[in-house]
Write an enzyme that holds these catalytic residues in place. Structure first.
Site, PDB file in Angstrom:
ATOM      1  CG  HIS A 220      -2.106   0.797   1.259  1.00  0.00           C
ATOM      2  ND1 HIS A 220      -2.482   1.601   0.218  1.00  0.00           N
ATOM      3  CD2 HIS A 220      -3.040   1.032   2.251  1.00  0.00           C
ATOM      4  CE1 HIS A 220      -3.576   2.284   0.551  1.00  0.00           C
ATOM      5  NE2 HIS A 220      -3.928   1.958   1.777  1.00  0.00           N
ATOM      6  CG  HIS A 259      -4.045   0.856  -8.690  1.00  0.00           C
ATOM      7  ND1 HIS A 259      -5.398   0.769  -8.456  1.00  0.00           N
ATOM      8  CD2 HIS A 259      -3.548   1.706  -7.758  1.00  0.00           C
ATOM      9  CE1 HIS A 259      -5.705   1.539  -7.441  1.00  0.00           C
ATOM     10  NE2 HIS A 259      -4.610   2.123  -6.991  1.00  0.00           N
ATOM     11  CG  ASP A 310       3.019   4.697  -4.007  1.00  0.00           C
ATOM     12  OD1 ASP A 310       2.792   5.785  -3.459  1.00  0.00           O
ATOM     13  OD2 ASP A 310       2.394   3.658  -3.747  1.00  0.00           O
TER      14      ASP A 310
END
Ligand code: COA
Length: 373
Positions: A220, A259, A310
């Site tokens: 995460h 994802h 990210d």
């Protein structure tokens, strides 16, 4: 009779309602209260977006100024919290520090009634950067920093405390963009954690503390740190390509890619990637950005896997001189808005969240006497 499980990780199952955001549905793929994240990142400051998410509408000029002044006035840390932070060792994970900081704040300034939910959220929004930097600078540099800065924004406040100097305009802008991109993302793991906790009618600090624990994991929020650790080991784009191919062959999971909801791209990537490029030019980087771009190319070419939010955050934060271990706490400073808004939404129409499990254990049996086991 409960319905049988259709997929691992509850993937694709609707687990509740929200008016806060859509993921993978309209616009560029991510909207907050009906606004495209791309437009918000281009035109707004983070505080405007926090107001939007928490209060339900974009603030006008006066409302924004009042909101920012209020948040600025709430940056100081209570002495008891500073004492706790001073006792946490240098090698602690900053997410653990933040989890403890949030929990301690709940002991000192707890939410005594749900009428205080906006107020306690604003306090956290204002002082999470102070918590992170106070601990970081005390444990790493041996200094007790002043957390009541006059910086205009939460991102600027964070950079100022971290580096002991007023941030550059470019850096403050990138922090606005970054915090906007991370602010809200529907029923992701940490938000769902917060909602489950809220559904028991627990207090805001417990909901946020639990969410921080969920965000900590490398699948995460922790992915931006893991991505940084990987790319800083590559000396050139060609080296990156060679290493990435090896990782794919060994079927290693590569952090910052893929994802659970988006299937072809993450709308946040395109935005932070542009800013990472600008920062690379600003610092005269000739390695990290091109390494990152090559990783992106290889993953798409070989596996049709795309960068999530990210991946380019890693290089962007690095170019701004932010230590890798503080990447995920920045995510918290932002996602706190989404978490708290979900808690409020859950409270407004609550039923305790209590799903069922598909039993896979032994059939009913008798307990054998102890000497016959
Ligand atoms: N690197 C390598 N392979 C990956 C991958 C990655 N980052 N992400 C997905 N895959 C592969 C999986 O191994 C799987 O292959 P398989 O079918 O041969 O087993 C396939 O792609 C499907 O992915 P899956 O793991 O089922 O997707 P998911 O919805 O369960 O998980 C993530 C989504 C985000 C947890 C996953 O992509 C991941 O672990 N990414 C890295 C961590 C990360 O960046 N997290 C931040 C998310 S914003």
């Amino acid at each position: 009779m409960a319905k049988a499980l259709s997929g691992a990780g509850l993937r694709g199952q609707v687990a509740g309602k929200t008016a806060l955001s859509t993921v993978g549905q309209s616009g560029s793929g991510l909207t907050y209260r009906g606004y495209d994240v791309k437009d918000l990142a281009e035109q707004c400051q983070f505080e405007e977006v926090a107001y939007l998410i928490l209060q339900g509408k974009l603030p006008n000029r006066d409302e924004l100024s009042e909101y920012k002044n209020k948040l600025k006035s709430m940056r100081a840390l209570p002495d008891a919290l500073k004492e706790v932070l001073e006792r946490i060792p240098k090698d602690a994970h900053p997410m653990d520090v933040l989890r403890t900081g949030c929990s301690m704040l709940g002991n000192l300034e707890g939410e005594s009634s749900f009428d205080e939910q906006q107020q306690v959220t604003e306090r956290m929004l204002a002082c999470f950067a102070s918590i992170i930097c106070y601990w970081y600078r005390f444990s790493h540099d041996g200094v007790r920093i002043e957390t009541e800065t006059h910086d205009d924004s939460i991102g600027g406040h964070f950079l100022h405390m971290l580096h002991d100097e007023q941030p550059k305009e470019l850096h403050e802008k990138v922090m606005h963009v970054s915090l906007i991109l991370y602010a809200e993302h529907e029923f992701n793991a940490s938000t769902f954690t917060a909602r489950v906790c809220a559904s028991t009618l627990s207090d805001m600090h417990s909901c946020i503390t639990g969410a921080i624990g969920s965000l900590r994991g490398p699948l995460h929020g922790g992915a931006n740190e893991a991505a940084m650790e990987m790319i800083e080991g590559f000396t050139s784009a060609d080296h990156a390509e060679q290493e990435m191919l090896g990782k794919l062959e060994r079927k290693e999971k590569i952090m910052g890619f893929g994802h659970a909801i988006y299937s072809t791209s993450d709308p946040r990537n395109e935005i932070i990637k542009q800013w990472s490029k600008k920062l690379a030019q600003d610092v005269g980087d000739s390695v990290l950005y091109s390494v990152s771009e090559r990783c992106e190319e290889v993953m798409w070419r070989e596996k049709k896997l795309f960068c999530n939010a990210d991946f380019f955050h890693a290089s962007a934060y690095n170019f701004m001189g932010i230590p890798t271990k503080l990447f995920t706490p920045i995510f918290v400073m932002s996602r706190l808005t989404g978490w708290a808004a979900h808690v409020m939404e859950q409270r407004a129409d609550n039923r305790i969240i209590r799903p069922s499990a598909e039993y896979t254990g032994e059939a009913l049996r008798a307990v054998p006497p102890i000497d016959q086991r």
